[in-house]
Every structure is written in structure tokens, then in C-alpha cells.
Design a protein around this motif. Sequence first.
Motif, PDB file in Angstrom:
ATOM      1  N   ASP A  36       0.815  -1.221   0.000  1.00 16.23           N
ATOM      2  CA  ASP A  36       0.000   0.000   0.000  1.00 16.23           C
ATOM      3  C   ASP A  36       0.844   1.265   0.000  1.00 16.23           C
ATOM      4  N   SER A  37       1.989   1.206   0.633  1.00  8.13           N
ATOM      5  CA  SER A  37       2.816   2.413   0.753  1.00  8.13           C
ATOM      6  C   SER A  37       3.596   2.728  -0.522  1.00  8.13           C
ATOM      7  N   GLY A  38       3.655   1.786  -1.441  1.00  8.31           N
ATOM      8  CA  GLY A  38       4.322   2.028  -2.717  1.00  8.31           C
ATOM      9  C   GLY A  38       5.833   2.067  -2.657  1.00  8.31           C
ATOM     10  N   VAL A  39       6.431   1.394  -1.663  1.00  4.49           N
ATOM     11  CA  VAL A  39       7.891   1.356  -1.591  1.00  4.49           C
ATOM     12  C   VAL A  39       8.442   0.494  -2.719  1.00  4.49           C
ATOM     13  N   VAL A  40       9.679   0.734  -3.091  1.00  7.08           N
ATOM     14  CA  VAL A  40      10.301  -0.019  -4.175  1.00  7.08           C
ATOM     15  C   VAL A  40      10.664  -1.426  -3.731  1.00  7.08           C
ATOM     16  N   MET A  82       2.891 -14.865  -1.035  1.00 10.14           N
ATOM     17  CA  MET A  82       1.926 -14.331  -1.989  1.00 10.14           C
ATOM     18  C   MET A  82       2.045 -12.812  -1.998  1.00 10.14           C
ATOM     19  N   CYS A  83       1.991 -12.215  -3.183  1.00  4.17           N
ATOM     20  CA  CYS A  83       1.927 -10.764  -3.304  1.00  4.17           C
ATOM     21  C   CYS A  83       0.500 -10.408  -3.705  1.00  4.17           C
ATOM     22  N   VAL A  84      -0.079  -9.424  -3.020  1.00  2.00           N
ATOM     23  CA  VAL A  84      -1.448  -8.989  -3.335  1.00  2.00           C
ATOM     24  C   VAL A  84      -1.474  -7.589  -3.942  1.00  2.00           C
ATOM     25  N   GLY A  85      -0.298  -6.964  -4.086  1.00  4.36           N
ATOM     26  CA  GLY A  85      -0.259  -5.583  -4.566  1.00  4.36           C
ATOM     27  C   GLY A  85      -0.691  -4.666  -3.437  1.00  4.36           C
ATOM     28  N   ALA A  86      -1.602  -3.769  -3.719  1.00  3.35           N
ATOM     29  CA  ALA A  86      -2.192  -2.935  -2.668  1.00  3.35           C
ATOM     30  C   ALA A  86      -3.295  -3.745  -1.984  1.00  3.35           C
ATOM     31  N   ARG A  87      -3.773  -3.261  -0.854  1.00  2.00           N
ATOM     32  CA  ARG A  87      -4.879  -3.964  -0.183  1.00  2.00           C
ATOM     33  C   ARG A  87      -6.172  -3.781  -0.972  1.00  2.00           C
ATOM     34  N   PRO A  88      -7.082  -4.768  -0.878  1.00  2.00           N
ATOM     35  CA  PRO A  88      -8.374  -4.650  -1.560  1.00  2.00           C
ATOM     36  C   PRO A  88      -9.081  -3.366  -1.159  1.00  2.00           C
ATOM     37  N   CYS A  91       7.666  -8.790  -8.283  1.00  2.00           N
ATOM     38  CA  CYS A  91       6.291  -9.182  -8.598  1.00  2.00           C
ATOM     39  C   CYS A  91       5.990  -8.752 -10.035  1.00  2.00           C
ATOM     40  N   SER A  92       5.492  -9.672 -10.825  1.00  2.00           N
ATOM     41  CA  SER A  92       5.219  -9.379 -12.236  1.00  2.00           C
ATOM     42  C   SER A  92       4.015  -8.462 -12.436  1.00  2.00           C
ATOM     43  N   TYR A  93       3.187  -8.282 -11.411  1.00  2.00           N
ATOM     44  CA  TYR A  93       2.035  -7.379 -11.521  1.00  2.00           C
ATOM     45  C   TYR A  93       2.350  -5.967 -11.060  1.00  2.00           C
ATOM     46  N   CYS A  94       2.909  -5.829  -9.865  1.00  2.00           N
ATOM     47  CA  CYS A  94       3.079  -4.490  -9.276  1.00  2.00           C
ATOM     48  C   CYS A  94       4.524  -4.007  -9.253  1.00  2.00           C
ATOM     49  N   SER A  95       5.450  -4.855  -9.689  1.00  2.00           N
ATOM     50  CA  SER A  95       6.881  -4.523  -9.768  1.00  2.00           C
ATOM     51  C   SER A  95       7.539  -4.278  -8.413  1.00  2.00           C
ATOM     52  N   THR A  96       6.924  -4.716  -7.337  1.00  2.00           N
ATOM     53  CA  THR A  96       7.562  -4.621  -6.025  1.00  2.00           C
ATOM     54  C   THR A  96       8.725  -5.602  -5.980  1.00  2.00           C
ATOM     55  N   LEU A  97       9.886  -5.130  -5.537  1.00  2.00           N
ATOM     56  CA  LEU A  97      11.036  -6.002  -5.349  1.00  2.00           C
ATOM     57  C   LEU A  97      10.973  -6.560  -3.937  1.00  2.00           C
ATOM     58  N   TYR A  98      10.883  -7.880  -3.834  1.00  2.00           N
ATOM     59  CA  TYR A  98      10.908  -8.553  -2.542  1.00  2.00           C
ATOM     60  C   TYR A  98      12.302  -9.119  -2.345  1.00  2.00           C
ATOM     61  N   THR A 153       8.389  -7.659   8.123  1.00  2.00           N
ATOM     62  CA  THR A 153       8.822  -6.975   6.913  1.00  2.00           C
ATOM     63  C   THR A 153       9.648  -5.752   7.283  1.00  2.00           C
ATOM     64  N   SER A 154      10.472  -5.339   6.347  1.00  2.00           N
ATOM     65  CA  SER A 154      11.215  -4.095   6.497  1.00  2.00           C
ATOM     66  C   SER A 154      11.107  -3.349   5.170  1.00  2.00           C
ATOM     67  N   PRO A 155      10.467  -2.195   5.154  1.00  2.00           N
ATOM     68  CA  PRO A 155       9.872  -1.491   6.278  1.00  2.00           C
ATOM     69  C   PRO A 155       8.699  -2.283   6.869  1.00  2.00           C
ATOM     70  N   PRO A 156       8.401  -2.045   8.145  1.00  2.00           N
ATOM     71  CA  PRO A 156       7.345  -2.811   8.816  1.00  2.00           C
ATOM     72  C   PRO A 156       5.950  -2.488   8.285  1.00  2.00           C
ATOM     73  N   GLY A 157       5.035  -3.438   8.515  1.00  2.00           N
ATOM     74  CA  GLY A 157       3.620  -3.202   8.218  1.00  2.00           C
ATOM     75  C   GLY A 157       3.126  -3.671   6.873  1.00  2.00           C
ATOM     76  N   HIS A 158       3.853  -4.551   6.195  1.00  2.00           N
ATOM     77  CA  HIS A 158       3.429  -5.000   4.868  1.00  2.00           C
ATOM     78  C   HIS A 158       2.824  -6.408   4.851  1.00  2.00           C
ATOM     79  N   LEU A 159       2.603  -6.996   6.023  1.00  2.00           N
ATOM     80  CA  LEU A 159       1.909  -8.278   6.077  1.00  2.00           C
ATOM     81  C   LEU A 159       0.426  -8.041   5.800  1.00  2.00           C
ATOM     82  N   PHE A 160      -0.137  -8.798   4.876  1.00  2.00           N
ATOM     83  CA  PHE A 160      -1.574  -8.677   4.567  1.00  2.00           C
ATOM     84  C   PHE A 160      -2.329  -9.717   5.362  1.00  2.00           C
ATOM     85  N   ILE A 161      -3.317  -9.247   6.134  1.00  2.00           N
ATOM     86  CA  ILE A 161      -4.206 -10.137   6.877  1.00  2.00           C
ATOM     87  C   ILE A 161      -5.609  -9.904   6.340  1.00  2.00           C
TER      88      ILE A 161
END
Length: 82
Positions: A12-16, A26-32, A51-58, A69-77
Amino acid sequence: MAAHVIPHFHNDSGVVTIEIGVKEFMCVGARPPFDHPHIFIDMGDDNEKVCSYCSTLYRYNPRLHGTETSPPGHLFIDPIAA
């Protein structure tokens, strides 16, 4: 039945780059409702994947535990499953 649960991460924060403590996730991109198809990513022998959809580098960080996660807060529940 699965012996473990695959963690889901969002950006959600759009970090690289998001560092995570697992190599299968699993990558979900931004939250629903702004998510993309939830895709399984396996780093295998590599330490990072894009990620091939949102280009986030994990990036795998062995100092982090599975849901950290680092930065914190990127776990999707999923609120429906919680």
C-alpha cells in the motif's frame, strides 16, 4: 492439509523494496479493493524477486521472521479470514 500457511504481503505504501523473512509467499499488490491477482512467488535459490504485476522487489532477509517486513507493516491479513 497444508502444514503451514503461506504469508501474504501488500505494498500500500508504494515502496520499491520490501524485505521479508521467507522465500515463498503471496503478493497482493495494494490492499483490496486495489489489489491485483494474488500470486504465489517462490525465490528458490535467489534472494530477491520482482512481482510481475506491481513490480515490487521482494528481498529475502534471514534476520526477519516469516511475517516480519522491512519497512514494517506489509503483512496482509484478510479481514474476512481473521
